[in-house]
Design a protein around this motif. Sequence first.
Motif, mmCIF file in Angstrom:
data_model
loop_
_atom_site.group_PDB
_atom_site.id
_atom_site.type_symbol
_atom_site.label_atom_id
_atom_site.label_comp_id
_atom_site.label_asym_id
_atom_site.label_seq_id
_atom_site.Cartn_x
_atom_site.Cartn_y
_atom_site.Cartn_z
ATOM 1 N N LYS A 159 36.658 43.779 37.182
ATOM 2 C CA LYS A 159 36.139 42.782 37.815
ATOM 3 C C LYS A 159 36.553 41.341 37.735
ATOM 4 O O LYS A 159 37.711 41.124 38.362
ATOM 5 C CB LYS A 159 34.411 42.783 37.819
ATOM 6 N N ALA A 160 35.905 40.537 37.054
ATOM 7 C CA ALA A 160 36.200 39.147 37.116
ATOM 8 C C ALA A 160 37.582 39.127 36.224
ATOM 9 O O ALA A 160 38.393 38.077 36.483
ATOM 10 C CB ALA A 160 35.294 38.429 36.243
ATOM 11 N N ALA A 161 38.180 39.923 35.602
ATOM 12 C CA ALA A 161 39.442 39.850 34.907
ATOM 13 C C ALA A 161 40.471 39.992 35.990
ATOM 14 O O ALA A 161 41.514 39.539 35.691
ATOM 15 C CB ALA A 161 39.592 41.037 33.878
ATOM 16 N N ALA A 162 40.036 40.926 37.112
ATOM 17 C CA ALA A 162 40.939 40.768 38.037
ATOM 18 C C ALA A 162 41.484 39.381 38.655
ATOM 19 O O ALA A 162 42.557 39.159 39.048
ATOM 20 C CB ALA A 162 40.427 41.617 39.274
ATOM 21 N N LEU A 163 40.479 38.497 38.670
ATOM 22 C CA LEU A 163 40.550 37.065 39.033
ATOM 23 C C LEU A 163 41.560 36.379 38.127
ATOM 24 O O LEU A 163 42.534 35.710 38.594
ATOM 25 C CB LEU A 163 39.348 36.533 39.196
ATOM 26 N N ASP A 164 41.614 36.914 36.927
ATOM 27 C CA ASP A 164 42.589 36.288 35.683
ATOM 28 C C ASP A 164 43.889 36.784 36.125
ATOM 29 O O ASP A 164 44.904 35.921 36.087
ATOM 30 C CB ASP A 164 41.918 36.536 34.463
ATOM 31 N N LEU A 165 44.098 37.909 36.538
ATOM 32 C CA LEU A 165 45.355 38.504 36.794
ATOM 33 C C LEU A 165 45.916 37.758 38.005
ATOM 34 O O LEU A 165 47.242 37.235 38.216
ATOM 35 C CB LEU A 165 45.243 39.802 36.755
ATOM 36 N N CYS A 166 45.202 37.616 38.921
ATOM 37 C CA CYS A 166 45.681 36.992 40.341
ATOM 38 C C CYS A 166 45.908 35.655 39.924
ATOM 39 O O CYS A 166 47.069 35.062 40.640
ATOM 40 C CB CYS A 166 44.537 37.088 41.357
ATOM 41 N N LEU A 167 45.135 34.840 39.207
ATOM 42 C CA LEU A 167 45.421 33.432 38.769
ATOM 43 C C LEU A 167 46.877 33.506 38.144
ATOM 44 O O LEU A 167 47.828 32.512 38.271
ATOM 45 C CB LEU A 167 44.603 32.840 38.112
#
Length: 332
Positions: A159-167
């Motif tokens: 979930k939110a770690a996917a945001l970290d990877l996209c950033l």
Amino acid sequence: MSTVAVAVSDGILHFELSLAYELLGTPPPASAPVADWYEVSICGTGPVRADGRFLLDPDGGLDLLARADTVIVPGWADVDVDPPADLVAAVRAAYDAGARVASLCTGAFVLAAAGLLEGRRATTHWAHADALAGRFPGIEVDADVLYVDEGRVLTSAGKAAALDLCLHLIRRDHGSAVANAVARRLVVAPHRPGGQAQFIATPVPEPDDHPLSDLLAWAGRHLDRPMTVEDLARRANMSSRHLGRHFRTMAGTTPLQWLLNQRIRRAQELLETTDESVEAIAGATGMGTATTLRRHFNRAVGVPPDAYRRTFRTRRPHEPAGDGHASRRKIP
């Protein structure tokens, strides 16, 4: 323009799909303009159902993956079932054609089925890490991190770690200033625990009405100065104990750890955008000496400052041809 293909099939998770499309499909704020932002397409074989509820009509077929610069594989709903063979084959073909491939959450099972994680370190949602390791014993599964960057193959936790990877992808491609501007627009929390030696910091200030807003802004402008908890507390007109409680609530960490994170982030930006020596950057970030900067930087980021500088100079596609030195600026 860099092309991004988001690979979808029945059983894909809509959260990771939407997150990737939002972050990579929306240009950054005007404060960080980029001339060559991503062109994002959703690719699948006909209409697909995400989470078993949302019907999605892709922009094109899975054959488009092989023409993309980057392929994103969102989370996969049922990890006990093999992903569709056509999806797996298309992801493999894209990698073989030279694409960078990234999975979000349980999308790692698709990459694993495509053979892209064999002999590599990878991660996925912690609840499914054992299943991934059991089914694919050739993968070094690390369940304690937010994401893993293996060059052309990247995986993220849930979930939110996917945001970290996209950033992280944005930072690799366009630099920290653009990634930070995107993070601010998303109002990302300033601290993400996870035990990872990661290439990303999330230096997003709290809203203006937060009791620490003025302090955080002031500290960010004066990172070259030595600061103690007592200095910060006096600046905020609080006791040291009260300040510590606010930081734990806001950032999940201590004032000094937050300050160190900001110094590391500033060092990252200067390594990316200036030709200054590590010693000069140590002074500009309040680290004092190159030895101190190297020790803290290596521990937080996972590589020495010099290696970090080489990595991000070679990975930024918008940089002009040549060694790039003529366009580098001095420390402001």
